[in-house]
Motif scaffolding. Sequence first.
Motif, short mmCIF file in Angstrom:
data_model
loop_
_atom_site.label_atom_id
_atom_site.label_comp_id
_atom_site.label_asym_id
_atom_site.label_seq_id
_atom_site.Cartn_x
_atom_site.Cartn_y
_atom_site.Cartn_z
N ASP A 1 -90.35 69.67 -45.02
CA ASP A 1 -89.52 69.60 -45.93
C ASP A 1 -89.65 71.09 -46.46
OD1 ASP A 1 -88.00 68.38 -47.71
OD2 ASP A 1 -90.12 67.92 -48.97
N PHE A 2 -90.93 71.50 -46.96
CA PHE A 2 -91.10 72.74 -47.36
C PHE A 2 -90.13 73.80 -46.81
CE2 PHE A 2 -92.82 77.11 -46.90
CZ PHE A 2 -93.11 77.75 -48.14
N ARG A 3 -90.25 73.41 -45.83
CA ARG A 3 -88.57 74.44 -44.75
C ARG A 3 -87.77 73.77 -44.92
NH1 ARG A 3 -90.25 76.96 -39.90
NH2 ARG A 3 -87.97 76.22 -38.71
N GLY A 4 -86.92 73.09 -45.52
CA GLY A 4 -85.71 72.82 -45.88
C GLY A 4 -85.02 72.31 -45.05
N GLU A 5 -86.06 72.24 -44.19
CA GLU A 5 -85.20 70.87 -43.42
C GLU A 5 -85.94 69.64 -43.16
OE1 GLU A 5 -86.65 72.85 -39.10
OE2 GLU A 5 -86.80 75.04 -40.16
N LEU A 6 -86.50 68.86 -43.65
CA LEU A 6 -87.27 67.22 -43.41
C LEU A 6 -85.37 66.46 -43.72
CD1 LEU A 6 -89.19 64.92 -43.15
CD2 LEU A 6 -90.00 65.34 -44.95
N ILE B 1 -88.75 63.15 -37.46
CA ILE B 1 -89.24 64.15 -37.88
C ILE B 1 -90.94 64.90 -37.50
CG2 ILE B 1 -90.00 63.68 -39.90
CD1 ILE B 1 -87.80 62.40 -40.75
N TYR B 2 -91.09 63.75 -37.48
CA TYR B 2 -92.59 63.64 -36.39
C TYR B 2 -92.59 65.28 -35.77
CZ TYR B 2 -97.61 63.83 -34.57
OH TYR B 2 -98.92 64.61 -34.47
N GLN B 3 -91.61 65.05 -34.52
CA GLN B 3 -92.28 66.31 -33.75
C GLN B 3 -91.60 67.33 -34.14
OE1 GLN B 3 -89.99 64.40 -30.28
NE2 GLN B 3 -91.72 62.35 -30.14
N ALA B 4 -90.03 66.86 -34.75
CA ALA B 4 -89.73 68.38 -35.28
C ALA B 4 -90.56 68.83 -36.23
CB ALA B 4 -88.44 68.21 -36.29
N SER B 5 -91.45 68.55 -37.42
CA SER B 5 -92.77 68.46 -37.68
C SER B 5 -94.13 69.74 -37.03
CB SER B 5 -93.57 68.02 -38.57
OG SER B 5 -92.37 67.41 -39.47
N VAL B 6 -94.12 69.31 -35.81
CA VAL B 6 -95.12 69.59 -34.88
C VAL B 6 -94.61 70.80 -34.58
CG1 VAL B 6 -97.05 69.93 -33.24
CG2 VAL B 6 -96.69 67.43 -34.51
N ALA C 1 -92.34 73.36 -36.04
CA ALA C 1 -91.84 73.91 -37.10
C ALA C 1 -94.00 74.88 -37.27
CB ALA C 1 -91.54 73.00 -37.81
N ALA C 2 -94.78 73.56 -37.13
CA ALA C 2 -96.54 74.21 -37.42
C ALA C 2 -96.79 74.42 -36.58
CB ALA C 2 -97.10 73.31 -37.23
N HIS C 3 -96.15 74.91 -35.04
CA HIS C 3 -96.81 75.25 -34.28
C HIS C 3 -95.48 76.76 -33.90
CE1 HIS C 3 -99.66 72.73 -31.68
NE2 HIS C 3 -99.13 72.58 -32.40
N ALA C 4 -94.91 77.26 -34.67
CA ALA C 4 -94.16 78.28 -34.39
C ALA C 4 -94.11 78.80 -35.77
CB ALA C 4 -92.48 77.79 -34.49
N GLU D 1 -96.84 66.59 -30.13
CA GLU D 1 -95.68 66.41 -30.08
C GLU D 1 -95.73 65.20 -29.94
OE1 GLU D 1 -92.67 68.41 -28.71
OE2 GLU D 1 -93.48 70.71 -29.41
N GLU D 2 -96.08 64.33 -29.14
CA GLU D 2 -96.33 62.96 -28.40
C GLU D 2 -97.10 62.67 -29.82
OE1 GLU D 2 -98.02 59.56 -25.22
OE2 GLU D 2 -99.53 61.86 -24.94
N SER D 3 -96.16 61.37 -30.62
CA SER D 3 -96.58 60.46 -32.00
C SER D 3 -97.92 59.39 -31.27
CB SER D 3 -94.91 59.32 -31.88
OG SER D 3 -94.00 60.94 -32.77
N LEU D 4 -98.32 59.24 -30.40
CA LEU D 4 -99.03 57.70 -30.13
C LEU D 4 -99.98 57.92 -28.90
CD1 LEU D 4 -96.54 55.41 -30.90
CD2 LEU D 4 -99.06 55.80 -31.96
#
Length: 313
Positions: free
Chosen positions: A48-53, A236-241, A243-246, A277-280
């Motif tokens: 969200d901070f990156r404007g992508e959420l 959303i969750y996978q994109a978030s992970v 982004a953090a790793h990148a 990246e795997e949600s579960l």
Amino acid sequence: MATLAGLALSVSLTSALATDKAASSVLRVGYVGFEKGAHTSGVEGFLDFRGELRPLLEKAGIKDFTIVALPNGTNVNEALASDQIDIGLLGDTPAVIGRANGLKTRLLNIQPDLNAWLIAKVDGPKTVEELRGKTVATAQGSYMSKYLLGLLKEAGLEGETTFVSLIPPDGKAALERGDIAAFAYPAGFAQDILAEGFVAIDDAGKHPSLLGAEVAVVSDNYLSNNPDFPKIWSEIYQASVKAAHAEPDAFYAFFSEATGYKVESLKAAYPLSHWREESLPLSGLEQVRATSSFLLDQGIASDAVDVEAWVAR
């Protein structure tokens, strides 16, 4: 020692949470946090901070996205129970307690292997055994409480200590006054406290079955009106992970700003590998099952949770 048996789900909240929900165009997220900022404190907040959420949400038809920080997982459960939020980001212990006690939620994702530290003053107890006859504390109903209760049971101290419920920001003053002998702190908070000269008696990493997990749950009511939401959240969750790793430096800087914890404390408490990246992940599902079994054995949860049935598909 007091237990958490009979934990009730209150439908009252004294916050200014919105109560109107206009079908799928609205998404309200509650998370555990002590800093009320513009974003949630985890990887989703970084996105969200990156404007992508929000563009991802808008693509799914969600135009109104709101968040609220709540003191602990019990408060997140209360907000879900009273239909004041749609998604809760919280520890697996309160989430399992809520589900076992009839809270109608479904499980969206799990981040396993969340540590907790049992901390005392420098001149306080040095071992778990030295807690016999003393007062210990943590936030009731949290993943830290599962660790603390399990640790005392393992050490043969069940019923040999006094338990009081305090939220982490109040733990330091209670330790300094000598009101309590030790406090079980959550991951990031613990590292800041240790850096101030307090000492760790023990941590959940030495007792894998007592580790916690972070989870996201969605209310059945929201899911019934938005059956495709698990797929949206997974994206959303996978994109978030990713982004953090990148951008790890930017992520930890954001994480520090969002939580108030020092960057180095967060790096020590939450290595990037914590977010997968795997949600579960299978290890996460097993950890939630272990939490359910523990809470049932302790009489804290009223029923076992069928974790497979709990997962939102």
